[in-house]
Design a protein around this motif. Structure first.
Motif, mmCIF file in Angstrom:
data_model
loop_
_atom_site.group_PDB
_atom_site.id
_atom_site.type_symbol
_atom_site.label_atom_id
_atom_site.label_comp_id
_atom_site.label_asym_id
_atom_site.label_seq_id
_atom_site.Cartn_x
_atom_site.Cartn_y
_atom_site.Cartn_z
ATOM 1 N N GLU A 1 40.559 37.074 39.699
ATOM 2 C CA GLU A 1 40.953 36.883 41.100
ATOM 3 C C GLU A 1 41.550 38.162 41.680
ATOM 4 O OE1 GLU A 1 43.270 33.373 41.660
ATOM 5 O OE2 GLU A 1 43.337 33.610 43.829
ATOM 6 N N ARG A 2 42.263 38.894 40.825
ATOM 7 C CA ARG A 2 42.885 40.147 41.250
ATOM 8 C C ARG A 2 41.817 41.220 41.498
ATOM 9 N NH1 ARG A 2 44.664 44.836 38.882
ATOM 10 N NH2 ARG A 2 43.880 44.263 36.832
ATOM 11 N N ILE A 3 40.772 41.195 40.662
ATOM 12 C CA ILE A 3 39.733 42.222 40.723
ATOM 13 C C ILE A 3 38.787 42.025 41.919
ATOM 14 C CG2 ILE A 3 37.631 42.987 39.519
ATOM 15 C CD1 ILE A 3 39.224 42.455 36.868
ATOM 16 N N ALA A 4 38.488 40.759 42.245
ATOM 17 C CA ALA A 4 37.473 40.445 43.264
ATOM 18 C C ALA A 4 37.618 41.249 44.565
ATOM 19 C CB ALA A 4 37.445 38.946 43.539
ATOM 20 N N PRO A 5 38.796 41.268 45.189
ATOM 21 C CA PRO A 5 38.902 41.996 46.456
ATOM 22 C C PRO A 5 38.637 43.505 46.317
ATOM 23 C CG PRO A 5 40.942 40.785 45.971
ATOM 24 C CD PRO A 5 40.030 40.583 44.826
ATOM 25 N N GLU A 6 38.941 44.050 45.131
ATOM 26 C CA GLU A 6 38.665 45.482 44.902
ATOM 27 C C GLU A 6 37.167 45.755 44.936
ATOM 28 O OE1 GLU A 6 40.616 47.471 41.669
ATOM 29 O OE2 GLU A 6 42.264 46.024 41.666
#
Lengths: 131, 137
Positions: free
Chosen positions: A55-60
């Motif tokens: 979830e943390r990686i997705a927006p990146e």
């Protein structure tokens, strides 16, 4: 659109998470298991420590987490996590493809305690396109 | 005794049935950290084109893991598990949805047993290619 050159990109876990009794108890209770169930009897329990990384990686990657659908999931346990261990997830994008307007990502997350690899996980995540 | 004692390739393991309801989805959401509203909010789920709230694929997989745990009976442990999420498990308000998990021995090599699982809800397979490898605990 996810760039194909993202394959191989690594995301090293920036902080550790503690495997505490309350995380285990919440998981055990939610699936109606006996309260004394051990982590070694819960083969999908490590999702509690890898999902938040994804979830943390997705927006990146320019991906909208609210449009994600889980495609498939694998866990390989080299050993099992223990209560009070501090676990870190290191992730890598292993595959990317576009199909019918969806972006399909295979994300590997390895759970480490110190330098020791405890569990390897693979998640295929389907980001549904706007239709 | 573990259901895996004395098995051979093709041995069928006793089917287990689990009941899912909205409270279970809510508890699993909090436990796993997957708070996606498609598992919690009926209006949201319908708005994105789903028939109703659906269970987390990972909850369905966790219940497959629970069935494995019962078969293992502490004498075996699961060292690998895979599942493909092929069909959503719809969970209506104020009712329960049954999930049936059955297993069959697919392969036995060097002490590693492959269990092939079939996971059914509403007469449809909801997980595909579901496999686990178990070894002596």
């Amino acid at each position: 659109m996810v760039a194909p050159d993202l394959v191989g990109r690594k995301f090293l876990g920036t902080q550790t998470q503690r495997v505490n009794q309350s995380v285990l108890a919440a998981f055990t209770t939610s699936i109606g298991e006996n309260p004394d169930t051990q982590i070694s009897q819960l083969p999908t329990f490590p999702i509690c420590f890898t999902l938040n990384e994804a979830e943390r990686i997705a927006p990146e990657l320019g991906l909208d987490w609210s449009r994600v659908v889980h495609g498939d999931q694998r866990f390989i346990h080299h050993r099992f996590l223990k209560i009070d261990e501090e676990v870190r997830a290191d992730s890598e994008i292993e595959a990317v493809k576009s199909m019918a307007g969806n972006e399909i990502l295979t994300l590997r997350s390895d759970l480490f305690v110190g330098d020791e690899l405890v569990t390897s996980t693979w998640s295929t995540l389907v980001f549904r396109g706007q239709q | 005794m573990s259901a895996l004692t004395g098995i051979a390739i093709g041995t069928e393991l006793p089917t287990q049935t689990f009941q899912l309801d909205r409270a279970m989805l809510s508890n699993y959401a909090k436990a796993s950290g997957d708070l996606n509203p498609i598992h919690l909010d009926e209006a949201f789920a319908k708005n994105v084109g789903l028939p109703n709230v659906i269970a987390h694929g990972m909850l369905t997989m966790a219940l497959a893991g629970k069935a494995l745990n019962t078969w293992c009976n502490k004498e075996f442990k699961v060292v690998e598990i895979f599942a493909r999420f092929t069909k959503p498990v719809v969970v209506e308000a104020n009712s329960t949805t049954a999930l049936e998990v059955s297993g069959k021995i697919g392969e036995i090599t060097e002490g590693k047993i492959r269990v092939d699982l079939t996971v059914i809800s509403n007469e449809q397979k909801v997980l595909g290619m579901t496999r686990a490898f178990v070894v002596k605990a």
